[in-house]
Design a protein around this motif. Structure first.
Motif, PDB file in Angstrom:
ATOM      1  N   SER B 136     -36.566 -39.440  25.595  1.00  0.00           N
ATOM      2  CA  SER B 136     -36.022 -38.074  26.139  1.00  0.00           C
ATOM      3  C   SER B 136     -36.962 -37.294  26.514  1.00  0.00           C
ATOM      4  CB  SER B 136     -35.016 -37.470  24.838  1.00  0.00           C
ATOM      5  OG  SER B 136     -35.971 -37.083  24.084  1.00  0.00           O
ATOM      6  N   HIS B 138     -38.689 -33.920  26.849  1.00  0.00           N
ATOM      7  CA  HIS B 138     -38.473 -32.542  26.501  1.00  0.00           C
ATOM      8  C   HIS B 138     -39.210 -31.560  27.602  1.00  0.00           C
ATOM      9  CE1 HIS B 138     -36.184 -32.853  22.989  1.00  0.00           C
ATOM     10  NE2 HIS B 138     -37.161 -34.035  22.724  1.00  0.00           N
ATOM     11  N   GLN B 164     -33.898 -36.190  33.947  1.00  0.00           N
ATOM     12  CA  GLN B 164     -34.138 -37.320  32.920  1.00  0.00           C
ATOM     13  C   GLN B 164     -34.410 -38.863  33.396  1.00  0.00           C
ATOM     14  OE1 GLN B 164     -34.284 -37.177  29.427  1.00  0.00           O
ATOM     15  NE2 GLN B 164     -34.553 -34.934  29.695  1.00  0.00           N
TER      16      GLN B 164
END
Ligand SMILES: [Cu+2]
Lengths: 541, 243
Positions: B136, B138, B164
């Motif tokens: 993931s 950020h 993403q």
């Protein structure tokens, strides 16, 4: 060289240097490694042939009644993988090339003998992975491993098959590397570049492709494996990957790979045509540069496999023109072989029959290649049997005919034995007839629109398909015959003369079979290549 | 097994002279490097194409790489190329202790590189930047701003997915390229350990130093791959998220 060894059959030769399994499996003698390859690829050829038999059996009737569609997919995939990576790519270079390159340049061995043996082991290990894929149920992606099917959807054994191809690739790379260094550094005194037989030139060109092309498909297969196992998004469109990038990388190798299959064959044909026409090859330098030109041009035509996969029409046009350019050096080859035969003293021995078969079939394969290189026709016959027929004319009618020509030509050198003239000529005829009966109908089927890779087809295609299946049976008999009589010849055949064809070339100046270190004394070359001058001719007749 | 004749130690039976043997080994090694270039070339092509297709996200994702570690490793490898070149020179001169010394220095620098790489990989793992289930990405406020200034609005779910997935692709390529490079480093380290013994025993001299020279070529090649990887992965478009 003493008189006794140059005329008589050598009691001491590379075959008599130990007969234990260990003496073969740990040999670094290029001749024995060539024989090891010959045995190994014969097994793979038989396996690939069995799958071809299955395919032709299913296609004898329009209904898909013999096997499930999934099984059929696996059959043609295994046929392709076995035949391309485990038979055609190594066929001539790893067997005849290994055996003959040091002999033809007057060297004791290839530059890196242990690496040569390692190549064979790598090949066998790669083969084992492919056999693992085979016995656990096979692969259904086609030999091209197209993504995203191969990475995301296929439920078959893609991973072991991909690993097998990856590993085998390094065998091919190392063989090519070994040959280039051997040809550069190991030539006998006086043997300058333009005195080299065309067999050497063609292997040099082939080796360049092996060294520079194969690594690209290797890394591509690694990426496919990573994507399949770790779900990395390299070719997966849902996360921004591009399946067409896979096609670019794959064909960057796999188009030149066709030349890995055909260029060594051209080398064989040049030797055979010169020997059995008793003439120097017409336009020798053109012939040498033609193989290099094919190798170099071959790296810039891969886009012709993507005329219908989103490639821009401008890129397509460039690839189309470049593809057609390959026809020029290819035509130089065909015209010069013909011109060599013209006014030559042509004799119709078995190798020459195969060679003439090659020239005819390669011409058809090559010209249909030009047709496919034009976008208009390609889009019409894309993914049809026309394409299947085209590349079988090049790979089977071309490469395998040349392989058989070479095996029959150099068999006395390899085994030191003769083989039956009648049966070998009959086999050449059967192969030629069987081949055309199998594949010519496929041109017609393809042009009428029969797509490839389907296990069922409309009723109206049956007659041509039955002809093709019948031809495949004939072809199978034609391939089985040499296996039988050559095996028989190896063990029970009569000993042959040192130079049964009266050919020139350094490989014929040593005994048949040669001693382990090839020459009692390294020859010094003073004459020209293909020196079939009248004087020489009188000597040999 | 190639038998070595008594008359010339280290000269294989099928060569006529040390010169022929040395030239063969050298050409063979250059060809091996050529195939390595093509091997890495496929990956570089994939990276450059995807970078062109997704310039902004790739630039933002690349700013996650720690430039200090990358720069340190670049220095380490350049230095190791020097020590390797000196090792080859010492082999040509047949200076036994000096060869071993420079090989050991090269070994230490190689191990340093791999160690630093391990630190970087561990950090990526902790920051959830290893592709897969746990990935993931950020985004910091400046990064969100940078994306916004290029027309990518991450508050829109479709565009957030775009960021993403492309960031994950960047890290897929990052790990594939640096991983393949690190594998080559490990093989190089293994080979140094392998040639230390004959070097210590004084096997290398003016006639017979092919192995060290060939290995040196390999080592320089692996260094040069990093010299391309560092700017392509760490430096390119670095200013973008801060602009
Ligand atoms: Cu092609």
């Amino acid at each position: 060289m003493s008189e006794a060894t140059s005329t008589g059959y050598p009691e001491e030769n590379y075959l008599t240097q130990g007969s234990t399994l260990k003496s073969w499996l740990l040999t670094t003698d290029h001749k024995r490694i060539g024989v090891l390859y010959l045995l190994t690829i014969s097994v793979f050829f038989l396996l690939g042939g069995l799958f071809a038999a299955g395919i032709r059996l299913e296609l004898a009737t329009p209904q898909g009644d013999l096997v499930q569609p999934e099984t059929y997919n696996r059959m043609f995939t295994m046929h392709g993988i076995l035949m391309i990576f485990f038979f055609l790519i190594p066929s001539i270079p790893a067997t005849l090339g290994n055996f003959l390159i040091p002999l033809q340049i007057g060297a004791k061995d290839v530059a890196f003998p242990r690496l040569n043996l390692a190549s064979w082991y790598i090949f066998v290990i790669g083969g084992c992975f492919t056999l693992w894929a085979l016995v656990s149920g096979g692969v259904d992606t086609g030999w091209t491993f197209y993504t995203p099917f191969s990475t995301l959807f296929s439920n078959s054994h893609v991973l072991p098959a991909a690993l097998g191809v990856f590993i085998t690739g390094f065998s091919s790379i190392l063989t090519g590397l070994n040959f280039i260094v051997t040809i550069h550094r190991m030539r006998a005194p006086g043997l300058t570049w333009f005195k080299l037989p065309l067999f050497i030139w063609s292997h040099y060109a082939t080796s360049l492709i092996q060294v520079l092309g194969t690594p690209v498909v290797a890394i591509t297969i690694v990426l496919v494996a990573f994507e399949r196992v770790f779900h990395l998004g390299i070719f997966d469109p849902s996360v921004g990957g591009d399946p067409v990038l896979f096609q670019h990388l794959f064909w960057f190798y796999s188009h030149p790979a066709v030349y890995i299959m055909i260029l060594p064959g051209m080398g064989v044909i040049s030797e055979v045509v010169a020997t059995f026409s008793r003439k120097r090859i017409f336009g020798y330098k053109f012939m040498a540069f033609a193989v290099l030109a094919i190798a170099v041009l071959g790296f810039f035509v891969w886009g012709h496999h993507m005329f219908v996969s989103t490639q821009s029409v401008y890129a397509g046009t460039v690839f189309s023109v470049l593809t057609m350019l390959v026809a020029i050096p290819s035509a130089v080859k065909v015209f010069n072989w013909t011109a060599t035969m013209y006014n030559g003293a042509v004799s119709w021995d078995t190798p020459m029959l195969y060679a003439i078969g090659f020239i005819g079939l390669f011409t058809i394969g090559g010209l249909t290649g030009v047709m496919l290189g034009t976008m208009g026709i390609d889009i019409h016959v894309h993914d049809t049997y026309f394409v299947v027929a085209h590349f079988h004319y090049v790979m089977v009618g071309g490469a395998i005919m040349a392989f058989l020509a070479g095996i029959h030509y150099w068999w006395p050198k390899i085994a030191g034995k003769t083989y039956p003239v009648f049966w070998s000529k009959l086999a050449a005829l059967i192969v030629f007839i069987g081949f055309n009966l199998t594949f010519f109908p496929q041109f017609l089927l393809g042009y009428m629109g029969m797509p490839r890779r389907y296990h069922a087809y409309p009723e109206e295609f049956q007659v041509l398909n039955v002809l093709s299946s019948a031809g495949a049976t004939v072809l199978g008999v034609g391939y089985l015959l040499p296996v039988i009589y050559l095996t028989y010849s190896f063990f029970f055949g009569a000993r042959c003369a040192q130079n049964p064809w009266g050919a020139v070339g350094l490989e014929w100046e040593t005994t048949s079979p040669p001693p382990t270190l090839n020459f009692d004394e390294i020859p010094t070359v003073t004459g020209e290549v293909y020196d079939y001058s009248p004087k020489k001719e009188a000597q040999v007749v | 097994m190639s038998s070595s004749h008594a008359h010339a130690p280290g000269l294989a039976h099928h060569f006529d002279s040390y010169e022929q043997q040395r030239q063969s080994a050298s050409l063979g090694m250059w060809l091996f490097v050529a195939q390595e270039i093509m091997f890495f070339g496929g990956l570089f092509t994939a990276y450059l194409i995807y970078r062109l297709m997704n310039p902004v996200v790739f630039a933002v994702a690349s700013s996650e790489l720690e430039i200090k570690w990358g720069a340190l490793n670049t220095g380490v490898l350049i230095l190791s190329s020097l020590t390797m070149a000196l090792a080859v020179r010492m082999a040509q001169l047949g200076k036994r202790k000096a060869i071993v010394g420079f090989l050991c220095l090269t070994l230490l620098l190689g191990l340093t590189f791999v160690g630093v790489k391990a630190i970087e990989y561990t950090n990526k793992w902790h920051h959830h930047l290893v592709p897969g289930e746990h990935f993931s990405f950020h985004l910091s406020p400046t990064e969100i701003g940078a994306l916004q200034s290029h027309g990518i609005d991450v508050s829109d779910p479709a565009q957030a997915y775009y960021v993403q997935s492309r960031a994950e692709m960047f890290f897929s390529l990052y790990f594939a390229m640096t991983g393949l490079h690190a594998l080559h480093m490990l093989i190089g380290i293994g080979l140094i350990l392998y040639i230390l013994r004959p070097a210590w025993k004084g096997r290398f001299n003016l006639d017979n130093h092919n192995f060290v020279e060939g290995f040196g070529l390999y080592w320089h090649f692996v260094d040069i791959v990093w010299i391309f990887l560092f700017p392509l992965l760490y430096l390119l478009g670095r200013h973008l998220p801060h602009a």
